[in-house]
Design a protein around this motif. Structure first.
Motif, PDB file in Angstrom:
ATOM      1  N   THR A 109       4.385  52.896  56.272  1.00  0.00           N
ATOM      2  CA  THR A 109       5.540  53.600  55.701  1.00  0.00           C
ATOM      3  C   THR A 109       6.522  53.994  56.796  1.00  0.00           C
ATOM      4  O   THR A 109       7.727  53.750  56.690  1.00  0.00           O
ATOM      5  CB  THR A 109       5.084  54.870  54.949  1.00  0.00           C
ATOM      6  N   THR A 202      11.273  58.220  52.157  1.00  0.00           N
ATOM      7  CA  THR A 202      11.395  58.564  53.577  1.00  0.00           C
ATOM      8  C   THR A 202      12.669  57.976  54.175  1.00  0.00           C
ATOM      9  O   THR A 202      13.349  58.626  54.965  1.00  0.00           O
ATOM     10  CB  THR A 202      10.157  58.059  54.350  1.00  0.00           C
ATOM     11  N   GLU A 252       4.546  63.280  51.578  1.00  0.00           N
ATOM     12  CA  GLU A 252       4.079  61.918  51.771  1.00  0.00           C
ATOM     13  C   GLU A 252       2.612  61.823  51.343  1.00  0.00           C
ATOM     14  O   GLU A 252       2.207  60.895  50.647  1.00  0.00           O
ATOM     15  CB  GLU A 252       4.206  61.590  53.257  1.00  0.00           C
TER      16      GLU A 252
END
Ligand code: ATP
Ligand code: SF4
Ligand code: MG
Lengths: 320, 337
Positions: A109, A202, A252
């Motif tokens: 990520t 993000t 997250e």
């Protein structure tokens, strides 16, 4: 700093108690129990009632809660009625698997989000930014489980590049290099599928931080000092934008938990998410409450972690 | 004759608003001499900051035309790498709000040190630290050894502005631009900061552009005063002349709106209205005419230009001779009531 961490950690205790109560009550409210599915001509309903009595399932809920929590605190999560083994044993290896899946997903990520977020924020409103923003919209709009199925179908079945289920090739010795590589090999496709979709938040977060910071007054001050554009960017804009990303870390983790439930089931990856779904279909409440509790604790820990990280990196919080 | 330090020629700074460019600084010319304090006054929105930012090259989306000669070099036409050797070194700037103008995540010592580092990369770390401590002492910050490692939010507003000043004077600039350096501060702190600038002015021997609303400050500190209205200079003179013999009606209204300690009875005279927004500015004819409606429009010149009426005294108005302002203002109150 230590004071802050300690205080912040203590706040967790009531959070976890409330969480456990909620989970317990919800599990109690669910219809049926592990025995209700077993009714058949050769099963004596009275025998089932006896078992229920023996197991304490007829006690008032607060007594059941007290005995459950008493066990949990000692690390005893009860026994799985269906798997006929202690829940802690059942969870053990799966927790490790889910942990590594989460770590791999997080790494991917950030590997995707940081360069894309930076490019998008730095060159905002250019074709580059629009391209990346387009990707984040697609990521936002695509359901994770459909995307994961497509990935599995293409890279697992059609191209055969990756294994289609499991977390390890059977027969390998733990501790060997092959064992490790096989673990990683099994992780890549599920982790990548999840990261590609969930990274959009993000990217957007980082982009907005950068665009925001660009218009701050202290950026003018830096220019007025005679700092070059690249220095203004690296020293002032980027540094000040990356720090809040740490605060995002907690969200997250919460996102990962939801994601891993889909991903593990689609990729047949033996982790907590898969166990959770199994325990629901089998009505194995000890397993269900234990896995839900652990997921809940993980997200509370995630929030704690991001607060502590933020307190380390942001001086405005550090002082208090 | 004093030496020219900064010479602005026909500067026009325009912002893009809905596909059109509108000038916030309009064809403005101005000089700042060595060792002088030039005050720029004018009400909110008249383009004072736009002017200061143009000199410092801080506008990112504005169109800038005209020349800005600093020591005979045209800084408006310099490449950014060339200009970065000038700003922060030869020209320093103090901003209005010290809280937002300091990086919240950087220790103040590091922020001041950065200015030093950028223009002298060979300075050793210990030398730089010494110099930062020096500067902190110079701007009157107590316990400099402690403050050097503090973050902006740990300091009071006055201390933060002192840090900004330390940063601006770190490389002993020849020109210092202070854009309303006290507006964001408490009244008691304001005078301390002005005293500091006054003191530094004496031992730095550099030119200062002081942007302010406060005519008391102007009287105390400035050598010359430029009065701005709607992107233009409407009057410029040395401080004595301006206070004793203001000619432009706008200057007179500004001076009249200062509460006078001697005559408390006298009503505050305030010109009605506000500076028109950039899009609504009457660019034809005199921009001020809409705000003195009691004067016959036919009396105004079509395009008043800045004219020298006495040595060093320029006024952008031709009809000032035709009326006396205080009387007119009483008439105005009749008209409006
Ligand atoms: N980036 C921008 N884009 C569009 N218009 C702007 C921009 N910056 C300033 N303006 C406009 O330009 C005019 C002059 O603004 P400026 O900030 O220079 O005023 P000022 O004299 O400094 O006022 P103050 O005393 O409030 O600081 C105003 O009408 C303002 O709205
Ligand atoms: S020219 Fe007329 S409107 Fe303009 S300042 Fe002079 S008196 Fe006022
Ligand atoms: Mg301003």
């Amino acid at each position: 700093m230590w004071k802050f961490t300690l205080r912040r950690t203590l706040i967790m205790i009531p959070q976890i108690i409330v969480l456990s109560l909620l989970i317990f009550v919800l599990a109690q409210l669910m219809p049926g129990d592990a025995l209700s599915g077993q009714i058949g001509p050769d099963v004596d309903p009275e025998r089932l009632d006896e078992i229920r009595e023996e197991m304490g399932w007829n006690d008032p809920w607060y007594e059941q809660y007290a005995s459950w929590m008493g066990g949990v605190v000692k690390g005893d999560l009860g026994d799985s009625f269906r798997f006929k083994m202690p829940v802690s044993e059942l969870i053990g290896q799966r927790m490790v698997n889910t942990f590594w899946l989460s770590v791999a997903t997080l790494i991917l990520t950030y590997l995707i989000a940081i360069p894309l977020g930076i490019a998008s924020g730095r060159y905002n409103d250019t074709w580059r930014d629009q391209l990346i923003t387009g990707y984040t919209y697609v990521g936002f709009a695509t359901p994770l489980f459909i995307f994961a199925l497509v990935m599995l179908w293409i890279f697992g079945f059609k191209l055969g590049w990756f294994p289609t289920s499991g977390s390890i090739t059977p027969g390998l010795e733990p501790g060997t290099f092959e064992y490790l590589m096989s673990k990683i090999y099994h992780l890549i496709l599920p982790a990548l599928s999840m990261a590609l979709i969930t990274t959009y938040s993000t990217i957007q977060y980082l982009r907005n931080e950068i665009v925001d910071t660009k218009h701050k007054d202290f950026i003018l001050t830096a220019r007025a000092k005679g700092a070059s554009e690249s220095r203004v960017y690296n020293r002032h804009i980027l540094r000040n934008s990356l720090l809040p990303i740490a605060a995002f870390f907690g969200f997250e983790i919460t996102g990962l938990i939801g994601g891993s439930i889909f991903i593990e089931n689609i990729f047949g990856y033996p982790g907590m998410g898969q166990l959770l779904v199994e325990s629901i279909t089998l009505r194995d409440y000890t397993v269900l409450t234990a896995t839900t509790l652990l997921f809940g604790v993980a997200s509370i820990l995630g929030a704690l972690l991001s607060d502590i990280i933020l307190s380390i990196v942001d001086p405005r919080i550090r002082i208090k | 004759m004093s030496e020219k330090l900064l010479e602005i020629k026909n500067l026009k700074t325009s912002f893009r608003i809905k596909d059109d460019y509108h000038a916030a600084v309009d064809n403005l010319s101005l000089t700042v001499n060595k060792n002088e304090v030039l005050a720029i006054v004018g009400e909110s929105g008249c383009g004072k900051s736009a002017l200061a930012f143009s000199i410092m090259g801080l506008h990112t989306r504005a169109k800038i035309d005209g020349d800005i000669l600093f020591k005979d070099k045209n800084i408006a036409k310099m490449s950014s790498s060339e200009f970065n050797k000038v700003r922060g070194k030869d020209i320093g700037m103090i901003f209005q709000d010290p809280l937002t103008s300091l990086n919240p995540l950087m220790e103040v010592g590091e922020q001041i040190g950065e200015t030093l580092y950028l223009h002298n990369k060979n300075m050793s770390k210990t030398d730089r630290r010494e110099r930062v401590l020096d500067l902190l002492n110079k701007v009157g910050i107590p316990r400099a050894e402690h403050v050097i490692n503090q973050f902006p939010h740990e300091l009071s507003g006055g201390m933060r502005q002192r840090v900004m000043i330390a940063m601006a004077i770190a490389n002993k600039p020849e020109l210092l631009i202070a854009d309303e350096p006290t507006t964001a501060l408490d009244v008691t702190i304001q005078s301390q900061i002005l005293d500091l600038i006054n003191k530094l002015k004496d031992d730095m021997d550099s030119g200062i552009i002081l942007i302010t609303h406060d005519l008391g400050v102007v009287a105390e500190m400035a050598d010359r005063v430029a009065v701005m209205y709607a992107g233009e200079i409407v009057e410029i003179a040395d401080v004595k002349t301006l206070f004793e013999n203001p000619l432009h009606p706008y200057t007179r209204s500004l001076l009249n709106s200062v509460p006078n300690a001697n005559s408390e009875q006298e009503k505050l005279h305030v010109i009605q209205g506000i500076v028109p927004s950039l899009q609504n500015l009457p660019r034809e004819g005199c921009r001020f005419s809409t705000r003195i409606p009691w004067i016959d429009q036919a009396a105004h010149e079509e395009h008043p230009t800045l004219k020298e009426v006495a040595p060093g005294h320029h006024v952008r108005c031709t009809c000032y001779k035709h009326f006396s302002f205080p009387d007119e203002s009483k008439e105005e109150q009749h008209v409006l009531s």
